[in-house]
Scaffold this motif. Structure first.
Motif, mmCIF file in Angstrom:
data_model
loop_
_atom_site.group_PDB
_atom_site.id
_atom_site.type_symbol
_atom_site.label_atom_id
_atom_site.label_comp_id
_atom_site.label_asym_id
_atom_site.label_seq_id
_atom_site.Cartn_x
_atom_site.Cartn_y
_atom_site.Cartn_z
ATOM 1 N N ALA A 223 47.731 32.883 38.409
ATOM 2 C CA ALA A 223 47.326 34.339 37.836
ATOM 3 C C ALA A 223 45.955 34.482 37.167
ATOM 4 C CB ALA A 223 48.386 34.584 36.499
ATOM 5 N N LYS A 224 45.298 33.300 36.615
ATOM 6 C CA LYS A 224 44.133 33.376 36.002
ATOM 7 C C LYS A 224 42.957 33.594 37.179
ATOM 8 C CE LYS A 224 45.066 30.607 32.199
ATOM 9 N NZ LYS A 224 45.013 29.133 31.607
ATOM 10 N N ARG A 225 43.294 32.883 38.182
ATOM 11 C CA ARG A 225 42.239 33.039 39.334
ATOM 12 C C ARG A 225 42.435 34.252 40.094
ATOM 13 N NH1 ARG A 225 41.082 27.116 41.705
ATOM 14 N NH2 ARG A 225 41.126 25.664 39.937
ATOM 15 N N PHE A 226 43.378 34.675 40.192
ATOM 16 C CA PHE A 226 43.797 36.105 41.334
ATOM 17 C C PHE A 226 44.512 37.075 40.505
ATOM 18 C CE2 PHE A 226 44.406 32.069 43.781
ATOM 19 C CZ PHE A 226 42.966 32.015 44.355
ATOM 20 N N PRO A 227 43.497 37.547 39.612
ATOM 21 C CA PRO A 227 44.606 38.791 38.503
ATOM 22 C C PRO A 227 44.926 39.660 39.483
ATOM 23 C CG PRO A 227 42.353 38.265 38.158
ATOM 24 C CD PRO A 227 42.765 37.300 38.934
ATOM 25 N N ASP A 228 44.180 40.017 40.281
ATOM 26 C CA ASP A 228 44.608 41.288 41.000
ATOM 27 C C ASP A 228 45.859 41.308 42.116
ATOM 28 O OD1 ASP A 228 42.064 42.453 40.199
ATOM 29 O OD2 ASP A 228 41.128 42.062 41.708
#
Length: 236
Positions: A223-228
């Motif tokens: 979730a941190k690396r790919f928030p989108d």
């Protein structure tokens, strides 16, 4: 109705004093079916009760505790009954030799390596031993974890992941910290009996806890690396 926590709470050092109950009440208190309790009795996984007649026996808090331990190892730890029997042998053979206790439990928990080239497996085991030496860790050459980790490397390479050993090296710092936490948990238990059981609980249930935490950490890091790409929250 027992909650999940109550069902698997372990209380080392519980005495055999206090009230006794018949097998039906023992079943109600632990959530374990009567036929299953009888099976555990036949297999020696549960000590016999106090005979009150040729066909009747009464059970106390030690039986409640043992049943909860057995079910925790099976339901939470995911161990087969045969392995649970091996592990319980350690619980019933008190010793203050922590290394021996850990070794006994760990040997029971590790499966044998899957079929593979003997030469390939041996080479991977040599790599694992070299890594252990490089880290300055103490471990017997024939410890089952050596073979288990070597099997991981063999399998990863067969899938084209020849660099997986680099990932294993990154696990080392975390693994060392986990080892400290595990041994703290074990030695903090009072008395040999509590220490023996804490080896079993800390190792078996600890494995399951670590797997769950790893999954949660993966989701959080993703979730941190790919928030989108995060899924929208479900409507209340």
């Amino acid at each position: 109705m027992l909650s999940a926590f109550d069902k698997y709470t372990i209380h080392p050092g519980m005495s055999s004093g206090g009230s006794t109950v018949r097998i039906g009440e023992l079943s109600k208190r632990t959530g374990v079916a009567v036929p299953t309790i009888k099976y555990y009795l036949r297999e020696g996984m549960l000590p016999p009760g106090e005979l009150t007649s040729p066909n009747q026996a009464r059970y106390d808090e030690t039986h409640v505790h043992r049943l909860r331990l057995v079910r925790a190892l099976i339901d939470v730890g995911g161990l087969p009954v045969a392995t649970v029997k091996e592990v319980l042998t350690s619980v019933d053979s008190p010793s203050d030799d922590i290394e021996k206790l850990l070794g006994t439990v760990q040997h029971a928990l590790f499966p044998g390596p899957p079929p593979s080239s003997a030469a390939t497996q041996a080479a991977a085991e040599d790599e694992v031993r070299a890594l252990i030496g490089e880290l300055g860790w103490y471990c017997r050459d024939n410890h089952p974890a050596v073979s288990a980790l070597a099997t991981v490397l063999v399998s990863a390479r067969a899938l084209g992941h020849s660099e997986f050993l680099d990932t294993v090296r990154r696990y080392v710092t975390v693994a060392e910290q986990i080892g400290v936490v595990d041994l703290d948990y074990i030695v903090d238990r009072l008395g040999v009996d509590g220490m023996v059981e804490s080896v079993v609980v800390g190792t078996v249930l600890g494995d399951t806890a670590l797997i769950a935490l790893r999954r949660l950490a993966q989701v959080s890091e993703s979730a941190k690396r790919f928030p989108d790409r995060r899924r929208p929250a479900a409507p209340a």
